[in-house]
Design a protein around this motif. Structure first.
Motif, short mmCIF file in Angstrom:
data_model
loop_
_atom_site.label_atom_id
_atom_site.label_comp_id
_atom_site.label_asym_id
_atom_site.label_seq_id
_atom_site.Cartn_x
_atom_site.Cartn_y
_atom_site.Cartn_z
N ILE A 24 -84.48 -109.54 -55.81
CA ILE A 24 -85.18 -110.66 -55.16
C ILE A 24 -86.31 -110.15 -54.28
O ILE A 24 -87.43 -110.68 -54.30
N ALA A 25 -86.02 -109.10 -53.52
CA ALA A 25 -87.05 -108.52 -52.65
C ALA A 25 -88.20 -107.95 -53.47
O ALA A 25 -89.37 -108.12 -53.12
N SER A 26 -87.87 -107.29 -54.57
CA SER A 26 -88.92 -106.70 -55.42
C SER A 26 -89.82 -107.77 -56.01
O SER A 26 -91.05 -107.62 -56.05
N LEU A 27 -89.23 -108.87 -56.45
CA LEU A 27 -90.03 -109.96 -57.03
C LEU A 27 -90.85 -110.69 -55.99
O LEU A 27 -91.84 -111.34 -56.32
N ALA A 28 -90.43 -110.59 -54.72
CA ALA A 28 -91.19 -111.26 -53.65
C ALA A 28 -92.36 -110.43 -53.15
O ALA A 28 -93.15 -110.89 -52.33
N ALA A 29 -92.50 -109.20 -53.68
CA ALA A 29 -93.51 -108.27 -53.17
C ALA A 29 -94.93 -108.80 -53.33
O ALA A 29 -95.81 -108.50 -52.51
N GLU A 30 -95.18 -109.59 -54.39
CA GLU A 30 -96.53 -110.07 -54.64
C GLU A 30 -96.79 -111.43 -54.02
O GLU A 30 -97.84 -112.02 -54.22
N GLY A 31 -95.84 -111.93 -53.26
CA GLY A 31 -95.99 -113.26 -52.66
C GLY A 31 -96.31 -113.21 -51.19
O GLY A 31 -96.96 -112.29 -50.69
N ASN A 32 -95.82 -114.22 -50.48
CA ASN A 32 -96.06 -114.35 -49.05
C ASN A 32 -95.47 -113.16 -48.29
O ASN A 32 -94.32 -112.77 -48.49
N THR A 33 -96.25 -112.56 -47.37
CA THR A 33 -95.82 -111.37 -46.64
C THR A 33 -94.59 -111.64 -45.79
O THR A 33 -93.64 -110.84 -45.76
N THR A 34 -94.58 -112.76 -45.09
CA THR A 34 -93.44 -113.11 -44.24
C THR A 34 -92.17 -113.25 -45.07
O THR A 34 -91.10 -112.76 -44.69
N ARG A 35 -92.30 -113.90 -46.22
CA ARG A 35 -91.15 -114.07 -47.11
C ARG A 35 -90.68 -112.72 -47.63
O ARG A 35 -89.47 -112.47 -47.73
N TYR A 36 -91.61 -111.84 -47.94
CA TYR A 36 -91.27 -110.51 -48.44
C TYR A 36 -90.47 -109.72 -47.40
O TYR A 36 -89.45 -109.11 -47.70
N LYS A 37 -90.93 -109.76 -46.15
CA LYS A 37 -90.22 -109.07 -45.07
C LYS A 37 -88.80 -109.61 -44.93
O LYS A 37 -87.85 -108.84 -44.73
N TYR A 38 -88.68 -110.91 -45.02
CA TYR A 38 -87.36 -111.52 -44.88
C TYR A 38 -86.44 -111.09 -46.02
O TYR A 38 -85.25 -110.78 -45.79
N LYS A 39 -86.96 -111.05 -47.25
CA LYS A 39 -86.15 -110.65 -48.40
C LYS A 39 -85.73 -109.18 -48.29
O LYS A 39 -84.61 -108.82 -48.67
N ILE A 40 -86.62 -108.33 -47.78
CA ILE A 40 -86.28 -106.92 -47.57
C ILE A 40 -85.12 -106.81 -46.59
O ILE A 40 -84.16 -106.06 -46.79
N LYS A 41 -85.20 -107.57 -45.51
CA LYS A 41 -84.17 -107.56 -44.48
C LYS A 41 -82.81 -107.97 -45.07
O LYS A 41 -81.78 -107.33 -44.81
N LYS A 42 -82.80 -109.03 -45.87
CA LYS A 42 -81.56 -109.50 -46.46
C LYS A 42 -80.99 -108.47 -47.45
O LYS A 42 -79.77 -108.30 -47.54
N ALA A 43 -81.87 -107.78 -48.18
CA ALA A 43 -81.41 -106.77 -49.13
C ALA A 43 -80.75 -105.59 -48.41
O ALA A 43 -79.71 -105.09 -48.84
N ILE A 44 -81.36 -105.16 -47.33
CA ILE A 44 -80.78 -104.06 -46.54
C ILE A 44 -79.43 -104.46 -45.97
O ILE A 44 -78.46 -103.69 -46.00
N GLU A 45 -79.33 -105.68 -45.47
CA GLU A 45 -78.05 -106.17 -44.93
C GLU A 45 -76.98 -106.20 -46.02
O GLU A 45 -75.81 -105.88 -45.76
#
Length: 468
Positions: free
Chosen positions: A413-434
């Motif tokens: 999910i985080a990888s697919l969000a990389a080309e989208g909204n920056t704020t959303r991407y940061k949030y997805k990275i955070k959830k993946a790490i958790e």
């Protein structure tokens, strides 16, 4: 366990987005993304000349308008389609059901629901017309609808690009050649076929107003909330004639359970058939007989094939899973019941060598008996490798919703969000790490690389995002 509709945090944080999220689910039945809701908000502001804070009533008025509902649907629909998509469905329709449907001695009634730009409806029309001209004479009528009015306009026009001709569907090229006329960079559907299909805009949440012998509703159910899926399937079941057939998308069959619909497996295709009222207790069919009947899968049996990561890892380490994969294909053709871990490992192997037909066959079987995070993730991997990123993301989101510790889904999910909204991407990275921090298993589904490796990748990416 009942599935919950988990609202993304970025939507909850905004009063206008949470308002629109609930209204869109109420009106269209779908689970909207934050990105699509932001675009809808911009559209409403432009057309009402008010922001939500300034005049919430203006938004309510706009969303209550039937014309506006068709207009705003553009923000939430995906028009990914092509001719004879999931071609095995058409083979089952032509070889096993058409000879019996012809015996009705009346026009065969078919519905292409959520038809998008019309490739599915025209594929059905071409197939039936071809058989009507080269066999028993019969007539048919096709209704095709979509909530996206622009898609319906394109469908009525019947003009398509080469992108609507794919490898999946190529076995029906001899039929396409008979009904598509090449005109420069376009392919035009013949007038006779266009006249056989009635296209119109319609919201499936309002139900169907006639009965059909066959209903195609493929690759759309995944976008609806759990509650609304039940509403839609109930409406479809009521609109099927006795012994009528329902085709869903390959990844959607495991999410359906209805007392009037019996699941069948035939020629690597799963579909549903409506039982006659008098036959419901015995589960029999009278008019359209199934050569290979399979008992209806009850909801409580869907987890009968558990998947264990240790077993999958051990299988994949044996010549990369090749012996197991071959054994699974033999097992399925012999009607035996393989273990869930064996099925999952076979899917991983076939995806690794990009044998999509074999992967889909094994995965479709697994989906009948396991609706957990791993199965949803594997369907997402299937779509991702085939370039269908929207479908892939929906599967990964569903997998993540099933298990907070299933970090491969969160990573995708985080990888697919990389080309989208920056704020959303940061949030997805955070959830993946958790998610990775909750569990250290599942690396067998990510090429054998350790969770720590992916955690380092995500942490590094989060630092880079913070700097930008």
């Amino acid at each position: 366990m009942r599935m919950r509709n988990i609202i993304p945090a970025e939507i909850i944080a905004s009063p206008v987005l949470i308002f629109l999220y609930h209204r869109i689910e109420q009106i269209l039945g779908i689970k909207a993304t934050g990105e699509s809701l932001v675009k809808l908000n911009e559209y409403l502001e432009r057309n009402s000349e008010y922001s939500f804070v300034e005049n919430p009533a203006a938004y309510t008025h706009a969303l209550n308008s039937r014309e506006h509902v068709f207009e705003i649907s553009k923000f939430f629909t995906v028009n990914e389609t092509y001719f004879f998509r999931e071609e095995s469905h058409f083979d089952v329709l032509a070889r096993h059901f058409l000879p019996q449907l012809v015996k009705l001695n009346r026009p065969i009634q078919i519905c292409s629901a959520a038809t998008s730009i019309g490739c599915e409806a025209y594929s059905i029309a071409m197939l039936l017309d071809y058989h009507a001209k080269n066999g028993c004479r019969f007539d048919f009528e096709i209704d095709a609808f979509d909530i996206n009015v622009d898609a319906i306009k394109m469908a009525k026009d019947g003009r398509y690009t080469a992108n609507t001709l794919r490898a999946d569907g190529a076995s029906w090229k001899y039929i396409l050649d008979s009904y598509l006329v090449s005109n420069g960079a376009e392919y035009i559907v013949s007038p006779d076929i266009r006249r056989k299909v009635h296209f119109y805009p319609h919201n499936i949440m309002r139900g169907l107003d006639k009965q059909y012998d066959v209903i195609f509703f493929r690759n759309a159910l995944i976008y609806f909330s759990y509650k609304n899926r039940r509403v839609i399937i109930n409406d479809i079941a009521e609109s099927l004639a006795d012994n009528g057939v329902l085709f869903l998308g390959i990844s959607e069959t495991s999410s359906v359970s209805h007392p009037s619909l019996v699941s069948h497996h035939l020629s690597d295709v799963f579909f549903f058939q409506k039982m006659l009222d008098g036959e419901k207790q015995r589960g029999e069919s009278v008019r359209m007989e199934i050569p290979q009947p399979v008992k209806k899968t009850e909801p409580q049996k869907r987890m009968d094939l558990p998947i264990h990561c240790g077993e999958v890892t051990a299988i994949l380490e044996t010549e990369e899973g090749q012996p197991n994969a071959k054994k699974i294909l033999e097992t399925l053709t012999q009607g035996k019941n393989p273990a869930g871990s064996e099925l999952a490992a076979a899917v991983m192997y076939f995806l690794g060598i990009q044998d999509f037909n074999s992967a889909d066959m094994v995965l479709s079987y697994l989906e009948q008996y396991n609706s957990g995070a791993v199965t949803l993730f594997l369907r997402g991997e299937y779509y991702l490798l085939r370039g269908e990123t929207k479908n892939a993301e929906q599967c990964f989101v569903s997998a993540a919703g099933k298990d907070r510790a299933f970090w491969p889904a969160f990573y995708r999910i985080a990888s697919l969000a990389a080309e989208g909204n920056t704020t959303r991407y940061k949030y997805k990275i955070k959830k993946a790490i958790e998610s990775i921090e909750l569990s250290q298993d599942y690396e067998c589904f990510m090429g054998g690389f350790s969770p720590d490796y992916f955690k380092r990748v995500l942490t590094k990416e989060r630092v880079c995002q913070a700097k930008t």
